[in-house]
Motif scaffolding. Structure first.
Motif, PDB file in Angstrom:
ATOM      1  N   HIS A   1      -3.935   7.069  -8.707  1.00 27.73           N
ATOM      2  CA  HIS A   1      -4.986   6.835  -7.714  1.00 27.73           C
ATOM      3  C   HIS A   1      -5.704   5.514  -7.979  1.00 27.73           C
ATOM      4  O   HIS A   1      -6.135   4.834  -7.042  1.00 27.73           O
ATOM      5  CB  HIS A   1      -5.964   8.005  -7.718  1.00 27.73           C
ATOM      6  CG  HIS A   1      -5.321   9.313  -7.391  1.00 27.73           C
ATOM      7  ND1 HIS A   1      -4.830   9.616  -6.138  1.00 27.73           N
ATOM      8  CD2 HIS A   1      -5.041  10.400  -8.172  1.00 27.73           C
ATOM      9  CE1 HIS A   1      -4.293  10.828  -6.145  1.00 27.73           C
ATOM     10  NE2 HIS A   1      -4.415  11.317  -7.369  1.00 27.73           N
ATOM     11  N   LEU A   2      -5.825   5.153  -9.254  1.00 23.25           N
ATOM     12  CA  LEU A   2      -6.395   3.845  -9.571  1.00 23.25           C
ATOM     13  C   LEU A   2      -5.533   2.735  -8.981  1.00 23.25           C
ATOM     14  O   LEU A   2      -6.054   1.721  -8.500  1.00 23.25           O
ATOM     15  CB  LEU A   2      -6.525   3.662 -11.082  1.00 23.25           C
ATOM     16  CG  LEU A   2      -7.548   4.532 -11.806  1.00 23.25           C
ATOM     17  CD1 LEU A   2      -7.516   4.247 -13.304  1.00 23.25           C
ATOM     18  CD2 LEU A   2      -8.963   4.304 -11.272  1.00 23.25           C
ATOM     19  N   LEU A   3      -4.224   2.925  -9.006  1.00 20.85           N
ATOM     20  CA  LEU A   3      -3.318   1.917  -8.477  1.00 20.85           C
ATOM     21  C   LEU A   3      -3.494   1.761  -6.970  1.00 20.85           C
ATOM     22  O   LEU A   3      -3.485   0.647  -6.441  1.00 20.85           O
ATOM     23  CB  LEU A   3      -1.872   2.286  -8.816  1.00 20.85           C
ATOM     24  CG  LEU A   3      -0.808   1.211  -8.605  1.00 20.85           C
ATOM     25  CD1 LEU A   3      -1.136  -0.042  -9.395  1.00 20.85           C
ATOM     26  CD2 LEU A   3       0.561   1.750  -8.993  1.00 20.85           C
ATOM     27  N   VAL A   4      -3.695   2.878  -6.266  1.00 20.40           N
ATOM     28  CA  VAL A   4      -3.978   2.798  -4.829  1.00 20.40           C
ATOM     29  C   VAL A   4      -5.283   2.029  -4.602  1.00 20.40           C
ATOM     30  O   VAL A   4      -5.360   1.138  -3.741  1.00 20.40           O
ATOM     31  CB  VAL A   4      -4.074   4.206  -4.212  1.00 20.40           C
ATOM     32  CG1 VAL A   4      -4.515   4.113  -2.754  1.00 20.40           C
ATOM     33  CG2 VAL A   4      -2.740   4.926  -4.297  1.00 20.40           C
TER      34      VAL A   4
ATOM     35  N   LEU B   1       0.821  -1.203   0.000  1.00 18.83           N
ATOM     36  CA  LEU B   1       0.000   0.000   0.000  1.00 18.83           C
ATOM     37  C   LEU B   1       0.858   1.256   0.000  1.00 18.83           C
ATOM     38  O   LEU B   1       0.548   2.229  -0.697  1.00 18.83           O
ATOM     39  CB  LEU B   1      -0.928  -0.015   1.217  1.00 18.83           C
ATOM     40  CG  LEU B   1      -1.912   1.149   1.326  1.00 18.83           C
ATOM     41  CD1 LEU B   1      -2.801   1.230   0.085  1.00 18.83           C
ATOM     42  CD2 LEU B   1      -2.766   1.006   2.575  1.00 18.83           C
ATOM     43  N   ALA B   2       1.948   1.232   0.765  1.00 21.05           N
ATOM     44  CA  ALA B   2       2.841   2.392   0.809  1.00 21.05           C
ATOM     45  C   ALA B   2       3.446   2.670  -0.563  1.00 21.05           C
ATOM     46  O   ALA B   2       3.600   3.842  -0.958  1.00 21.05           O
ATOM     47  CB  ALA B   2       3.945   2.166   1.838  1.00 21.05           C
ATOM     48  N   THR B   3       3.778   1.607  -1.290  1.00 22.89           N
ATOM     49  CA  THR B   3       4.328   1.785  -2.638  1.00 22.89           C
ATOM     50  C   THR B   3       3.316   2.476  -3.541  1.00 22.89           C
ATOM     51  O   THR B   3       3.644   3.432  -4.256  1.00 22.89           O
ATOM     52  CB  THR B   3       4.721   0.420  -3.244  1.00 22.89           C
ATOM     53  OG1 THR B   3       5.705  -0.197  -2.418  1.00 22.89           O
ATOM     54  CG2 THR B   3       5.273   0.584  -4.645  1.00 22.89           C
ATOM     55  N   ALA B   4       2.081   1.997  -3.511  1.00 26.01           N
ATOM     56  CA  ALA B   4       1.038   2.607  -4.335  1.00 26.01           C
ATOM     57  C   ALA B   4       0.749   4.035  -3.899  1.00 26.01           C
ATOM     58  O   ALA B   4       0.594   4.946  -4.731  1.00 26.01           O
ATOM     59  CB  ALA B   4      -0.231   1.762  -4.266  1.00 26.01           C
ATOM     60  N   GLN B   5       0.679   4.267  -2.583  1.00 25.48           N
ATOM     61  CA  GLN B   5       0.382   5.614  -2.089  1.00 25.48           C
ATOM     62  C   GLN B   5       1.500   6.593  -2.397  1.00 25.48           C
ATOM     63  O   GLN B   5       1.248   7.781  -2.654  1.00 25.48           O
ATOM     64  CB  GLN B   5       0.103   5.560  -0.585  1.00 25.48           C
ATOM     65  CG  GLN B   5      -1.212   4.874  -0.241  1.00 25.48           C
ATOM     66  CD  GLN B   5      -1.413   4.678   1.239  1.00 25.48           C
ATOM     67  OE1 GLN B   5      -0.443   4.502   1.989  1.00 25.48           O
ATOM     68  NE2 GLN B   5      -2.665   4.677   1.688  1.00 25.48           N
ATOM     69  N   ASP B   6       2.736   6.106  -2.382  1.00 26.60           N
ATOM     70  CA  ASP B   6       3.871   6.972  -2.725  1.00 26.60           C
ATOM     71  C   ASP B   6       3.790   7.409  -4.186  1.00 26.60           C
ATOM     72  O   ASP B   6       4.055   8.582  -4.511  1.00 26.60           O
ATOM     73  CB  ASP B   6       5.191   6.237  -2.464  1.00 26.60           C
ATOM     74  CG  ASP B   6       6.395   7.079  -2.837  1.00 26.60           C
ATOM     75  OD1 ASP B   6       6.592   8.143  -2.223  1.00 26.60           O
ATOM     76  OD2 ASP B   6       7.136   6.678  -3.759  1.00 26.60           O
TER      77      ASP B   6
END
Length: 355
Positions: A143-146, A126-131
């Motif tokens: 944002h789709l990735l998150v 999740l941190a990777t996507a949020q970063d």
């Protein structure tokens, strides 16, 4: 094709553009390029049958018939999987290195996030996507990735917020489909329906939205409205879509217009005789039209092709019961009841208990 390449580059999560470009590449014998283009789509559990079929044709062109066969089997399955089956075929270290070399490319980032999830490191995934999203706040795909990562973590209610941010930036088909899926899985079907209605008001001939709307109408028993929706879709894409013909057959069955139902069921089966949905739709149309004997072989074939699908087994159970083949009817009803998602439990339980 030259117009599609920059579009895909700028909108990497635009599935429709990827499919169009893949078709163009296959026509120019660039099968490997087409496969690479479709890979981020087909590694998803909810990949659509057309994308899977296109990729299968690409693998056939390069001589990999085993992979092509697997993709065609997935394309023929009666329902799409959950949008949480990304593929991670390599180690996390390898995937992390590849992602570092290809920042912003979902083909690299999605497998890395899945690999982190597979090894139980949900916070890192999740941190990777949020970063990525924090560094690219104006990029819808980030944002789709998150949202996709949160869906992988079975957190659809949290994914809704990420998908809404993506939709606020660009309310296109990928954002619409993901937002609706998250809302639906979060138990917010009314909100999902409003999102779909809004998208259709802005994109009245969008194929994916029309198909989804028609299937919801069909599931709700609103057969006449479903027929109108599916016929509009047929006017848009033509008669060569087996799934659409199957949907039309079921809608016309529900409206008790059995001649039309049989016509569409036959058309679906002619286009895709190895598709269990097509076999089921044709068989069910024949049965409801009064020809149980002709229907049974088609429904048996549908169950043979997709034995874990409760709805197909329930159709076959009802035909067996009508033909006074009670032991076989009970067996099919019991098999349908084994699926906790099967919703016609009262009638199936009664059939399974008959002596």
């Amino acid at each position: 094709m030259e117009k599609l390449k920059p579009l895909v580059a700028n909108q990497p999560m635009n599935i429709a553009a990827r499919k169009l470009l893949a078709v163009a590449l296959l026509r120019t014998d660039s099968a490997r390029n087409a496969i690479d283009l479709l890979r981020p789509v087909i590694v998803r559990g909810d990949a659509d049958s057309y994308s899977l079929t296109l990729a299968a044709r690409g693998f056939e062109r390069i001589g990999d018939r085993a992979t092509a066969a697997k993709l065609l089997d997935r394309a023929a399955w009666p329902e799409q999987g959950d949008p949480n089956a990304f593929s991670a075929d390599d180690s996390t270290a390898v995937l992390a290195a590849e992602a570092a070399q290809r920042p912003g490319d979902p083909a690299a980032l999605v497998p890395l996030i899945r690999a982190l999830l597979d090894q139980g490191d949900k916070p890192a995934a999740l941190a990777t996507a949020q970063d990525i999203a924090a560094r690219n706040p104006g990029v819808p795909a980030a944002h789709l990735l998150v949202g996709d990562t949160l869906m992988l973590m079975n957190r659809p209610a949290d994914a809704v917020a990420a998908y809404r941010r993506a939709a606020d930036l660009r309310f296109d088909e990928p954002a619409m489909l993901r937002l609706i899926e998250a809302l639906d899985r979060a138990g917010q079907r009314a909100d999902a329906a409003r999102v779909l209605a809004l998208f259709l008001s802005q994109n009245p001939v969008n194929v994916a939205a029309l198909r989804l709307s028609g299937r919801w109408q069909l599931a709700a028993g609103d057969h006449e409205t479903a027929i109108d929706t599916f016929e509009l879709l047929r006017a848009r894409i033509g008669d060569g879509d087996a799934a659409l013909n199957a949907d039309l057959a079921m809608a016309y069955v529900g409206a008790e217009e059995f001649e039309a139902a049989e016509d569409f069921g036959e058309a679906a089966y002619a286009l895709a005789p190895g598709n269990p949905v097509a076999a089921d739709a044709y068989g069910w149309a024949l049965y409801r039209g009064g020809d149980a004997q002709a229907a049974v072989e088609l429904l048996q074939k549908a169950v043979m092709l997709a034995p874990r699908h409760a709805g197909l087994r329930w159709h076959l159970a009802q035909v067996y019961a009508d033909l006074n083949r009670k032991p076989e009817a009970r067996a099919q009803a019991q098999a349908a009841l084994a699926d906790p998602r099967f919703d016609e439990r009262t009638a199936a339980t009664a059939m399974a208990a008959q002596s």
